[in-house]
Design a protein around this motif. Structure first.
Motif, PDB file in Angstrom:
ATOM      1  N   GLN A 140       0.830  -1.200   0.000  1.00 27.33           N
ATOM      2  CA  GLN A 140       0.000   0.000   0.000  1.00 27.33           C
ATOM      3  C   GLN A 140       0.869   1.257   0.000  1.00 27.33           C
ATOM      4  O   GLN A 140       0.569   2.234  -0.693  1.00 27.33           O
ATOM      5  N   PHE A 141       1.958   1.209   0.791  1.00 29.59           N
ATOM      6  CA  PHE A 141       2.872   2.351   0.850  1.00 29.59           C
ATOM      7  C   PHE A 141       3.498   2.598  -0.523  1.00 29.59           C
ATOM      8  O   PHE A 141       3.534   3.735  -1.005  1.00 29.59           O
ATOM      9  N   GLN A 142       3.971   1.520  -1.162  1.00 28.78           N
ATOM     10  CA  GLN A 142       4.593   1.672  -2.468  1.00 28.78           C
ATOM     11  C   GLN A 142       3.590   2.153  -3.509  1.00 28.78           C
ATOM     12  O   GLN A 142       3.924   2.979  -4.376  1.00 28.78           O
ATOM     13  N   HIS A 143       2.357   1.651  -3.415  1.00 25.65           N
ATOM     14  CA  HIS A 143       1.317   2.117  -4.343  1.00 25.65           C
ATOM     15  C   HIS A 143       1.069   3.601  -4.140  1.00 25.65           C
ATOM     16  O   HIS A 143       0.943   4.368  -5.116  1.00 25.65           O
ATOM     17  N   LEU A 144       1.017   4.001  -2.863  1.00 25.59           N
ATOM     18  CA  LEU A 144       0.816   5.418  -2.559  1.00 25.59           C
ATOM     19  C   LEU A 144       1.979   6.249  -3.085  1.00 25.59           C
ATOM     20  O   LEU A 144       1.786   7.308  -3.699  1.00 25.59           O
ATOM     21  N   MET A 145       3.218   5.766  -2.852  1.00 26.28           N
ATOM     22  CA  MET A 145       4.389   6.506  -3.309  1.00 26.28           C
ATOM     23  C   MET A 145       4.433   6.623  -4.833  1.00 26.28           C
ATOM     24  O   MET A 145       4.892   7.622  -5.375  1.00 26.28           O
ATOM     25  N   ASN A 146       3.932   5.574  -5.521  1.00 25.26           N
ATOM     26  CA  ASN A 146       3.996   5.559  -6.977  1.00 25.26           C
ATOM     27  C   ASN A 146       2.876   6.350  -7.638  1.00 25.26           C
ATOM     28  O   ASN A 146       2.958   6.662  -8.830  1.00 25.26           O
ATOM     29  N   THR A 147       1.822   6.646  -6.887  1.00 21.98           N
ATOM     30  CA  THR A 147       0.676   7.325  -7.494  1.00 21.98           C
ATOM     31  C   THR A 147       0.471   8.749  -6.976  1.00 21.98           C
ATOM     32  O   THR A 147      -0.235   9.519  -7.617  1.00 21.98           O
ATOM     33  N   MET A 148       1.073   9.079  -5.852  1.00 19.53           N
ATOM     34  CA  MET A 148       0.836  10.399  -5.279  1.00 19.53           C
ATOM     35  C   MET A 148       1.505  11.488  -6.120  1.00 19.53           C
ATOM     36  O   MET A 148       2.510  11.265  -6.780  1.00 19.53           O
ATOM     37  N   GLN A 149       0.897  12.669  -6.118  1.00 15.86           N
ATOM     38  CA  GLN A 149       1.439  13.817  -6.833  1.00 15.86           C
ATOM     39  C   GLN A 149       2.535  14.493  -6.011  1.00 15.86           C
ATOM     40  O   GLN A 149       3.524  14.982  -6.558  1.00 15.86           O
TER      41      GLN A 149
ATOM     42  N   ARG B  42      17.966   9.916   1.642  1.00 14.84           N
ATOM     43  CA  ARG B  42      17.979   8.462   1.799  1.00 14.84           C
ATOM     44  C   ARG B  42      16.776   7.800   1.135  1.00 14.84           C
ATOM     45  O   ARG B  42      16.812   6.591   0.860  1.00 14.84           O
ATOM     46  N   TYR B  43      15.731   8.560   0.900  1.00 13.79           N
ATOM     47  CA  TYR B  43      14.574   8.024   0.189  1.00 13.79           C
ATOM     48  C   TYR B  43      13.851   9.174  -0.483  1.00 13.79           C
ATOM     49  O   TYR B  43      13.762  10.279   0.060  1.00 13.79           O
ATOM     50  N   VAL B  44      13.321   8.917  -1.681  1.00 21.71           N
ATOM     51  CA  VAL B  44      12.455   9.889  -2.355  1.00 21.71           C
ATOM     52  C   VAL B  44      11.496   9.094  -3.231  1.00 21.71           C
ATOM     53  O   VAL B  44      11.871   8.082  -3.837  1.00 21.71           O
ATOM     54  N   SER B  45      10.238   9.485  -3.241  1.00 23.19           N
ATOM     55  CA  SER B  45       9.219   8.734  -3.972  1.00 23.19           C
ATOM     56  C   SER B  45       9.366   8.914  -5.475  1.00 23.19           C
ATOM     57  O   SER B  45       9.973   9.877  -5.959  1.00 23.19           O
ATOM     58  N   ALA B  46       8.747   7.984  -6.211  1.00 27.48           N
ATOM     59  CA  ALA B  46       8.844   7.988  -7.676  1.00 27.48           C
ATOM     60  C   ALA B  46       8.237   9.241  -8.290  1.00 27.48           C
ATOM     61  O   ALA B  46       8.586   9.615  -9.414  1.00 27.48           O
ATOM     62  N   SER B  47       7.341   9.907  -7.551  1.00 28.05           N
ATOM     63  CA  SER B  47       6.685  11.113  -8.079  1.00 28.05           C
ATOM     64  C   SER B  47       7.666  12.239  -8.345  1.00 28.05           C
ATOM     65  O   SER B  47       7.341  13.190  -9.053  1.00 28.05           O
TER      66      SER B  47
ATOM     67  N   ARG C 254      10.096  12.213 -10.241  1.00 26.47           N
ATOM     68  CA  ARG C 254      10.419  12.253 -11.669  1.00 26.47           C
ATOM     69  C   ARG C 254       9.476  13.199 -12.410  1.00 26.47           C
ATOM     70  O   ARG C 254       9.887  13.924 -13.321  1.00 26.47           O
ATOM     71  N   ASN C 255       8.183  13.192 -12.017  1.00 33.07           N
ATOM     72  CA  ASN C 255       7.203  14.050 -12.683  1.00 33.07           C
ATOM     73  C   ASN C 255       7.382  15.516 -12.333  1.00 33.07           C
ATOM     74  O   ASN C 255       6.915  16.392 -13.055  1.00 33.07           O
ATOM     75  N   VAL C 256       8.055  15.788 -11.200  1.00 33.02           N
ATOM     76  CA  VAL C 256       8.185  17.167 -10.742  1.00 33.02           C
ATOM     77  C   VAL C 256       9.538  17.761 -11.126  1.00 33.02           C
ATOM     78  O   VAL C 256       9.612  18.816 -11.754  1.00 33.02           O
ATOM     79  N   LEU C 257      10.625  17.072 -10.769  1.00 36.35           N
ATOM     80  CA  LEU C 257      11.964  17.600 -11.038  1.00 36.35           C
ATOM     81  C   LEU C 257      12.594  17.037 -12.306  1.00 36.35           C
ATOM     82  O   LEU C 257      13.557  17.617 -12.822  1.00 36.35           O
ATOM     83  N   GLY C 258      12.079  15.902 -12.775  1.00 30.53           N
ATOM     84  CA  GLY C 258      12.660  15.298 -13.975  1.00 30.53           C
ATOM     85  C   GLY C 258      13.752  14.287 -13.676  1.00 30.53           C
ATOM     86  O   GLY C 258      14.268  13.641 -14.591  1.00 30.53           O
ATOM     87  N   TYR C 259      14.129  14.135 -12.401  1.00 29.08           N
ATOM     88  CA  TYR C 259      15.136  13.155 -11.997  1.00 29.08           C
ATOM     89  C   TYR C 259      14.452  11.866 -11.558  1.00 29.08           C
ATOM     90  O   TYR C 259      13.351  11.890 -10.999  1.00 29.08           O
ATOM     91  N   SER C 260      15.116  10.724 -11.761  1.00 33.87           N
ATOM     92  CA  SER C 260      14.649   9.475 -11.174  1.00 33.87           C
ATOM     93  C   SER C 260      15.093   9.440  -9.712  1.00 33.87           C
ATOM     94  O   SER C 260      16.049  10.126  -9.333  1.00 33.87           O
ATOM     95  N   PRO C 261      14.419   8.646  -8.868  1.00 38.93           N
ATOM     96  CA  PRO C 261      14.838   8.540  -7.471  1.00 38.93           C
ATOM     97  C   PRO C 261      16.308   8.151  -7.325  1.00 38.93           C
ATOM     98  O   PRO C 261      17.010   8.666  -6.447  1.00 38.93           O
TER      99      PRO C 261
ATOM    100  N   GLY D 176       9.590  27.344  -0.339  1.00 42.85           N
ATOM    101  CA  GLY D 176      10.931  27.114  -0.852  1.00 42.85           C
ATOM    102  C   GLY D 176      10.921  27.044  -2.366  1.00 42.85           C
ATOM    103  O   GLY D 176       9.884  27.187  -3.010  1.00 42.85           O
ATOM    104  N   GLN D 177      12.084  26.797  -2.919  1.00 42.16           N
ATOM    105  CA  GLN D 177      12.229  26.635  -4.363  1.00 42.16           C
ATOM    106  C   GLN D 177      13.195  25.493  -4.650  1.00 42.16           C
ATOM    107  O   GLN D 177      14.082  25.211  -3.839  1.00 42.16           O
ATOM    108  N   MET D 178      13.022  24.843  -5.798  1.00 44.34           N
ATOM    109  CA  MET D 178      13.931  23.787  -6.237  1.00 44.34           C
ATOM    110  C   MET D 178      14.234  23.969  -7.721  1.00 44.34           C
ATOM    111  O   MET D 178      13.448  24.558  -8.462  1.00 44.34           O
ATOM    112  N   ARG D 179      15.398  23.436  -8.108  1.00 45.91           N
ATOM    113  CA  ARG D 179      15.809  23.516  -9.509  1.00 45.91           C
ATOM    114  C   ARG D 179      15.550  22.173 -10.189  1.00 45.91           C
ATOM    115  O   ARG D 179      15.978  21.123  -9.707  1.00 45.91           O
ATOM    116  N   CYS D 180      14.834  22.196 -11.302  1.00 47.39           N
ATOM    117  CA  CYS D 180      14.532  20.983 -12.056  1.00 47.39           C
ATOM    118  C   CYS D 180      15.736  20.565 -12.893  1.00 47.39           C
ATOM    119  O   CYS D 180      16.702  21.315 -13.049  1.00 47.39           O
ATOM    120  N   GLN D 181      15.647  19.355 -13.438  1.00 44.32           N
ATOM    121  CA  GLN D 181      16.734  18.846 -14.271  1.00 44.32           C
ATOM    122  C   GLN D 181      16.963  19.724 -15.491  1.00 44.32           C
ATOM    123  O   GLN D 181      18.088  19.874 -15.955  1.00 44.32           O
TER     124      GLN D 181
END
Length: 434
Positions: free
Chosen positions: A141-150, A163-168, A170-177, A213-218
């Motif tokens: 359930q946690f992994q499903h949530l991590m893979n589907t959450m915005q 140490r951990y970052v969800s798969a989402s 990639r959709n925001v910054l353009g980087y893979s975990p 805050g602000q972040m820089r995308c790929q």
């Protein structure tokens, strides 16, 4: 009861000698030809037997869960042909109450009253298996949530390493975990002090909610984020890192900035409007009270502006106001504030500026406005002039209204003296400067 002939190397045991197993804290079964010959006290408890008669003499097939029968019986047959110890295996069994339990069993061959048999020890793993299933379900359930959450879930250690970052992500910054995990979280902040400030606040109060805050995308884009996180502590209660979520709020912040601009900017000229200018004047008056640095306020009013509107129309009047604001801004310092009070009237606030410096600025504005006639067609242009009323902020000033009143009086004096000039208001007199 018939028994097979045992290999010569098998251990020897008599059923009468099995009583010693009753004192063991683990379950023990002895069976041969698939019939149960002995079960100690713990085994009977696991099988929920009220008496030994419910188990002894019964076939092991009766207790093995149907879907596990083939696998378990095959292990029994292999054990009967050798003297090897069967490694532990888990399978399901029925109890005497027809409940299903999971046991972890290991066995080996031995001689029982001159016949081959197997002695098996086992543990009840039902609760552990149920817990593992709950954990697997929870993890799924946690992994499903991590893979589907915005939003992006993250965790960093005490050194700020991700140490951990969800798969989402990639959709925001353009980087893979994998491209982020192991790197300092701060490297993705365009301003690393922003990350330091975040950690300091979390250490102080234990959490943050909607921290900006602000972040820089790929691809180099800078996005606005909102961070909600909590502190992580080790077993000694010491800071061990941060975990939480952050979300991309760039669209929201862009809209907010547009709304702020609409609320604070003059629609025609793009400079500060009356409300924002008066708020800014209040802030600067408060700063003046604290630091007592020179500060001047000027009201600028375009001369004969009504005549321009009457003769050439309001569109030309708008053009005059727009070009006038551009000319004035070209002479200002970055610390000066320039805004439109309404109509053809403008406000200029000069902070950290003496009367002499402000007078010099005003004279440059007068000259540049005169040197910049507004072209309304290829053959026609309008000569524009401006009158300026100025006053220095005094330590006795308690409100912006009194300052504006003095500047307005000075402006009236400039108008009455012939326009296209600056007049200063002092406590005792109005001093003209053409």
């Amino acid at each position: 009861m018939s028994y097979q002939t045992t290999p010569a190397q098998a251990s020897v045991l008599t059923l009468e000698g099995c009583a010693v197993f009753d004192a063991l804290p683990t379950a023990v079964l002895i069976f041969a030809s698939d019939l149960i010959l002995y079960a100690n006290t713990v085994a009977l408890q696991i099988f929920q037997a009220d008496s030994k008669d419910q188990v002894l003499g019964e076939s092991v097939h009766k207790f093995i869960y149907p879907l596990d029968q083939e696998r378990v019986i095959a292990r029994i047959r292999r054990a009967e042909k050798s003297n090897l110890i069967n490694p532990p295996t888990e399978f399901r069994v029925y109890t005497c109450l027809h409940q299903v339990r999971v046991i972890a069993l290991t066995s080996r061959t031995l001689m029982i009253d001159s016949h081959i048999g197997l002695v098996a020890t086992f543990l009840d793993m039902t609760e552990r298996c149920a817990m593992e299933k709950r954990l697997r379900d929870s993890d799924a359930q946690f992994q499903h949530l991590m893979n589907t959450m915005q939003d992006v879930f993250y965790r960093t250690d005490a050194d700020g390493i991700t140490r951990y970052v969800s798969a989402s992500v990639r959709n925001v910054l353009g980087y893979s975990p994998d491209e982020i995990i192991g790197l300092p979280a701060a490297v993705f902040y365009p301003d690393q002090d922003n990350r330091k400030e975040l950690v300091e606040v979390i250490k102080k109060q234990g959490y943050v909610r909607d921290f900006p805050g602000q972040m820089r995308c790929q691809d180099g884009r800078i996005i606005d984020i909102s961070i909600s996180s909590t502190i992580l502590l080790d077993e000694m209660g010491q800071y061990a890192g941060v975990e939480g979520i952050w979300r991309d709020i760039t669209e929201r912040r862009t809209l907010e900035r547009k709304l702020e601009q609409l609320a604070s900017r003059d629609e025609l000229t793009g400079i500060a409007n009356r409300r924002f200018s008066l708020e800014e004047m209040g802030k600067r008056l408060s700063r003046y009270k604290r630091h007592q640095r020179d500060m001047s306020v000027c009201i600028l009013d375009l001369d004969h502006f009504k005549r321009i509107n009457d003769q050439h129309g309001h569109l030309v009047g708008d053009q005059v106001l727009l070009e006038f604001s551009v000319v004035v801004q070209s002479e200002l310092r970055s610390t000066d504030h320039f805004g439109r009070l309404g109509g053809e009237e403008f406000l200029l606030i000069c902070e950290d500026s003496s009367i002499e410096n402000t007078s010099s600025l005003a004279r440059r504005i007068l000259q540049k406005v005169c040197d910049h006639p507004v072209a309304i067609s290829s053959q026609t242009s309008i000569q524009v002039t401006v009158s300026i009323g100025a006053t220095a902020v005094e330590s006795s000033d308690s409100s912006i209204s009194s300052i504006l009143s003095r500047a307005d009086n000075a402006l009236y004096q400039a108008k009455s003296e012939g326009r296209n000039r600056i007049c200063w208001f002092t406590e005792m007199l109005l001093r003209n400067e053409i």
